[in-house]
Design an enzyme around this catalytic site. Structure first.
Site, PDB file in Angstrom:
ATOM      1  N   PHE A   1      -1.578   8.112   4.546  1.00  0.00           N
ATOM      2  CA  PHE A   1      -2.324   8.706   5.673  1.00  0.00           C
ATOM      3  C   PHE A   1      -3.617   9.400   5.247  1.00  0.00           C
ATOM      4  O   PHE A   1      -3.903  10.543   5.651  1.00  0.00           O
ATOM      5  CB  PHE A   1      -1.455   9.704   6.458  1.00  0.00           C
ATOM      6  CG  PHE A   1      -0.313   9.092   7.232  1.00  0.00           C
ATOM      7  CD1 PHE A   1      -0.240   7.736   7.464  1.00  0.00           C
ATOM      8  CD2 PHE A   1       0.700   9.897   7.755  1.00  0.00           C
ATOM      9  CE1 PHE A   1       0.821   7.176   8.181  1.00  0.00           C
ATOM     10  CE2 PHE A   1       1.757   9.361   8.471  1.00  0.00           C
ATOM     11  CZ  PHE A   1       1.813   8.006   8.684  1.00  0.00           C
TER      12      PHE A   1
ATOM     13  N   LYS B   1       6.133   3.353  16.959  1.00  0.00           N
ATOM     14  CA  LYS B   1       5.998   2.305  15.930  1.00  0.00           C
ATOM     15  C   LYS B   1       7.173   2.382  14.962  1.00  0.00           C
ATOM     16  O   LYS B   1       7.436   3.424  14.370  1.00  0.00           O
ATOM     17  CB  LYS B   1       4.665   2.425  15.195  1.00  0.00           C
ATOM     18  CG  LYS B   1       4.458   1.252  14.244  1.00  0.00           C
ATOM     19  CD  LYS B   1       3.020   1.136  13.800  1.00  0.00           C
ATOM     20  CE  LYS B   1       2.833   0.006  12.821  1.00  0.00           C
ATOM     21  NZ  LYS B   1       1.458  -0.137  12.372  1.00  0.00           N
TER      22      LYS B   1
ATOM     23  N   SER C   1       5.815   4.916   8.655  1.00  0.00           N
ATOM     24  CA  SER C   1       5.149   4.687   7.371  1.00  0.00           C
ATOM     25  C   SER C   1       6.121   5.077   6.257  1.00  0.00           C
ATOM     26  O   SER C   1       6.726   6.148   6.295  1.00  0.00           O
ATOM     27  CB  SER C   1       3.889   5.539   7.265  1.00  0.00           C
ATOM     28  OG  SER C   1       3.483   5.545   5.905  1.00  0.00           O
TER      29      SER C   1
ATOM     30  N   ASN D   1       5.214   5.893   3.362  1.00  0.00           N
ATOM     31  CA  ASN D   1       4.478   6.668   2.349  1.00  0.00           C
ATOM     32  C   ASN D   1       4.361   8.158   2.645  1.00  0.00           C
ATOM     33  O   ASN D   1       3.615   8.865   1.991  1.00  0.00           O
ATOM     34  CB  ASN D   1       3.085   6.054   2.165  1.00  0.00           C
ATOM     35  CG  ASN D   1       3.176   4.595   1.777  1.00  0.00           C
ATOM     36  OD1 ASN D   1       3.933   4.231   0.891  1.00  0.00           O
ATOM     37  ND2 ASN D   1       2.429   3.726   2.470  1.00  0.00           N
ATOM     38  N   THR D   2       5.047   8.622   3.681  1.00  0.00           N
ATOM     39  CA  THR D   2       5.106  10.065   3.965  1.00  0.00           C
ATOM     40  C   THR D   2       6.570  10.455   3.897  1.00  0.00           C
ATOM     41  O   THR D   2       7.380   9.972   4.698  1.00  0.00           O
ATOM     42  CB  THR D   2       4.519  10.370   5.373  1.00  0.00           C
ATOM     43  OG1 THR D   2       3.146  10.008   5.362  1.00  0.00           O
ATOM     44  CG2 THR D   2       4.645  11.842   5.744  1.00  0.00           C
TER      45      THR D   2
ATOM     46  N   ASN E   1       6.149  -1.743  11.256  1.00  0.00           N
ATOM     47  CA  ASN E   1       5.343  -1.253  10.137  1.00  0.00           C
ATOM     48  C   ASN E   1       5.684  -2.062   8.881  1.00  0.00           C
ATOM     49  O   ASN E   1       6.393  -3.061   8.959  1.00  0.00           O
ATOM     50  CB  ASN E   1       5.633   0.235   9.922  1.00  0.00           C
ATOM     51  CG  ASN E   1       4.399   0.984   9.457  1.00  0.00           C
ATOM     52  OD1 ASN E   1       3.713   0.539   8.537  1.00  0.00           O
ATOM     53  ND2 ASN E   1       4.101   2.113  10.069  1.00  0.00           N
TER      54      ASN E   1
ATOM     55  N   ASN F   1       0.839  -1.201   0.000  1.00  0.00           N
ATOM     56  CA  ASN F   1       0.000   0.000   0.000  1.00  0.00           C
ATOM     57  C   ASN F   1       0.870   1.246   0.000  1.00  0.00           C
ATOM     58  O   ASN F   1       1.963   1.269   0.548  1.00  0.00           O
ATOM     59  CB  ASN F   1      -0.967  -0.020   1.196  1.00  0.00           C
ATOM     60  CG  ASN F   1      -0.378   0.651   2.416  1.00  0.00           C
ATOM     61  OD1 ASN F   1      -0.428   1.877   2.569  1.00  0.00           O
ATOM     62  ND2 ASN F   1       0.236  -0.142   3.303  1.00  0.00           N
TER      63      ASN F   1
HETATM   64  C1  LIG Z   1      -3.601  -0.981   3.693  1.00  0.00           C
HETATM   65  C2  LIG Z   1      -2.732  -0.727   4.898  1.00  0.00           C
HETATM   66  C3  LIG Z   1      -2.769   0.512   5.520  1.00  0.00           C
HETATM   67  C4  LIG Z   1      -1.953   0.762   6.635  1.00  0.00           C
HETATM   68  N1  LIG Z   1      -2.006   1.964   7.257  1.00  0.00           N
HETATM   69  C5  LIG Z   1      -1.268   2.186   8.380  1.00  0.00           C
HETATM   70  C6  LIG Z   1      -1.361   3.408   9.082  1.00  0.00           C
HETATM   71  O1  LIG Z   1      -2.124   4.301   8.724  1.00  0.00           O
HETATM   72  N2  LIG Z   1      -0.577   3.571  10.178  1.00  0.00           N
HETATM   73  C7  LIG Z   1       0.281   2.599  10.636  1.00  0.00           C
HETATM   74  O2  LIG Z   1       0.943   2.793  11.657  1.00  0.00           O
HETATM   75  N3  LIG Z   1       0.348   1.415   9.989  1.00  0.00           N
HETATM   76  C8  LIG Z   1      -0.381   1.187   8.886  1.00  0.00           C
HETATM   77  N4  LIG Z   1      -0.297  -0.017   8.244  1.00  0.00           N
HETATM   78  C9  LIG Z   1       0.671  -1.023   8.735  1.00  0.00           C
HETATM   79  C10 LIG Z   1       0.011  -2.044   9.662  1.00  0.00           C
HETATM   80  O3  LIG Z   1      -0.470  -1.452  10.833  1.00  0.00           O
HETATM   81  C11 LIG Z   1       1.021  -3.146  10.040  1.00  0.00           C
HETATM   82  O4  LIG Z   1       2.066  -2.566  10.774  1.00  0.00           O
HETATM   83  C12 LIG Z   1       1.608  -3.852   8.832  1.00  0.00           C
HETATM   84  O5  LIG Z   1       0.669  -4.015   7.815  1.00  0.00           O
HETATM   85  C13 LIG Z   1       2.151  -5.252   9.196  1.00  0.00           C
HETATM   86  O6  LIG Z   1       1.115  -6.076   9.691  1.00  0.00           O
HETATM   87  P1  LIG Z   1       0.349  -7.166   8.781  1.00  0.00           P
HETATM   88  O7  LIG Z   1       1.410  -7.979   8.081  1.00  0.00           O
HETATM   89  O8  LIG Z   1      -0.467  -7.972   9.755  1.00  0.00           O
HETATM   90  O9  LIG Z   1      -0.484  -6.402   7.844  1.00  0.00           O
HETATM   91  C14 LIG Z   1      -1.090  -0.268   7.130  1.00  0.00           C
HETATM   92  C15 LIG Z   1      -1.086  -1.516   6.494  1.00  0.00           C
HETATM   93  C16 LIG Z   1      -1.880  -1.752   5.412  1.00  0.00           C
HETATM   94  C17 LIG Z   1      -1.833  -3.119   4.755  1.00  0.00           C
END
Ligand SMILES: Cc1cc2nc3c(=O)[nH]c(=O)nc-3n(C[C@H](O)[C@H](O)[C@H](O)COP(=O)(O)O)c2cc1C
Length: 344
Positions: free
Chosen positions: A113, A205, A171, A173-174, A234, A109
């Protein structure tokens, strides 16, 4: 049931499927208690001194604007983290910006934000008190010059609605956000944050793409400021070589299976380096009791997941709870808290 409808959902654009899920959860049709299970007391534990029914949490990013957290408690999650929330409403990057890598059980992704902004979200949470532990994850707007100011604004205004707060510096993406992993910038940020004397637990995080020098510097600062928790981790911008799916070259953060071992390894590093004194929440590729147990025995007091739910469906918390209880019984462990760090 989910395996029957999954092909239809996977035919939809991932972001459209997500919006549909939020809309359905808003209808609030899930009955109470059907996702609680027998022997769940074996999973009852504490994070930041607060009791949770089980250590399975929803990771940040699914409920970005705090619209449906209470439905996730009904789905059997022990805690939910909403956000990332920025001071001002933000649309994020152009679409498409979420990609399913079916062959790799992963997502990429580059949302950036997208969220409804601090003031509206505060109103929303104040009208709908969380039924169980709510974490609030905060971050900066993309066009803010001094990003530390945005963390301060968010923390000052929203802390009273949270059981814990997460400073998201990870993140991908910022632009510039991950620079806060560097010692001087992190020291500067944490100085500003801890001056506020927020009377709630504060977590950081972390990115999985840091090197060992960064790990020891973050540990040093975590101890200096008495950080309550580390959320590890993350998404990653690395680890693409072995992927099978053709979408593997999309820009953004990779989550799910390919992240699993990377984040577990990092949890172990931090667990040892902090002398087991700072609470760790393990995130990355958790989709089963076995993978939750791996994170917990590596040092995590609780876990979170996002991508696993996309592939296993909305019963995932209940399924993981059942699987985790079987593992605890197999290993002769009385309560999940006794498993924390067993494999370090
Ligand atoms: C579509 C998507 C959006 C995410 N948005 C955020 C976010 O806004 N803030 C954040 O701290 N992590 C965000 N994450 C990261 C997740 O919180 C997590 O740290 C990461 O996906 C690893 O966990 P997973 O393998 O179970 O998905 C996002 C992940 C995904 C897939």
């Amino acid at each position: 049931m989910f395996s029957i409808i999954r092909p239809f959902i996977f035919n939809l654009d991932p972001e459209m499927a997500h919006d549909l899920a939020i809309k359905s959860l808003k209808l609030n049709l899930i009955p109470n208690n059907i996702f609680q299970i027998k022997d769940e007391d074996k999973l009852e534990t504490k994070v930041f001194g607060q009791k949770i029914r089980n250590p399975i949490g929803l990771a940040a990013g699914f409920d970005k604007s705090a619209e449906v957290y209470n439905s996730f408690f009904k789905l059997g999650f022990g805690f939910v983290e909403v956000g990332t929330i920025t001071p001002r409403r933000q649309l994020g990057n152009p679409k498409p910006r979420v990609f399913r890598l079916e062959k790799d059980k992963a997502l990429i992704n580059r949302l950036g934000f997208n969220n409804h902004g601090l003031d509206l979200i505060i109103k929303r949470i104040s009208k709908n008190p969380p039924k169980e532990m709510l974490g609030i994850n905060i971050g900066p707007n993309s066009d803010t010059k001094d990003k530390s100011d945005d963390f301060v604004e968010c923390l000052s205004k929203i802390h009273k609605f949270a059981n814990y707060l997460t400073i998201n510096i990870s993140s991908p993406n910022t632009v510039g956000l991950r620079d806060f992993h560097e010692k001087k910038s992190l020291d500067f940020l944490l100085n500003k944050i801890f001056k506020l004397k927020i009377p709630k637990p504060i977590c950081l995080k972390i990115s999985p793409d840091i090197d060992y020098k960064d790990v020891s510097q973050i540990i040093e600062l975590a101890k200096k400021f008495n950080i309550n928790g580390l959320i590890i981790s993350n998404t990653t911008i690395e680890n693409r070589e072995e992927l099978k799916d053709t979408k593997k070259s999309e820009e953004g953060g990779l989550s799910g299976q390919p992240l699993k071992h990377v984040s577990t390894k990092m949890i172990k590093e931090f667990y040892k380096g902090t002398n087991k004194k700072i609470t760790i929440i393990g995130v990355g590729g958790v989709d089963s009791g076995e993978s939750a147990f791996e994170k917990i025995s590596a040092g995590a007091s609780a876990i979170q997941l996002y991508t696993g739910m996309i592939f296993r469906g909305p019963t995932i918390a209940r399924d993981i709870k059942n699987e985790l209880i079987s593992i605890l019984k197999r290993e002769n462990i009385k309560n999940v808290s006794d498993a924390v760090g067993l494999n370090t």
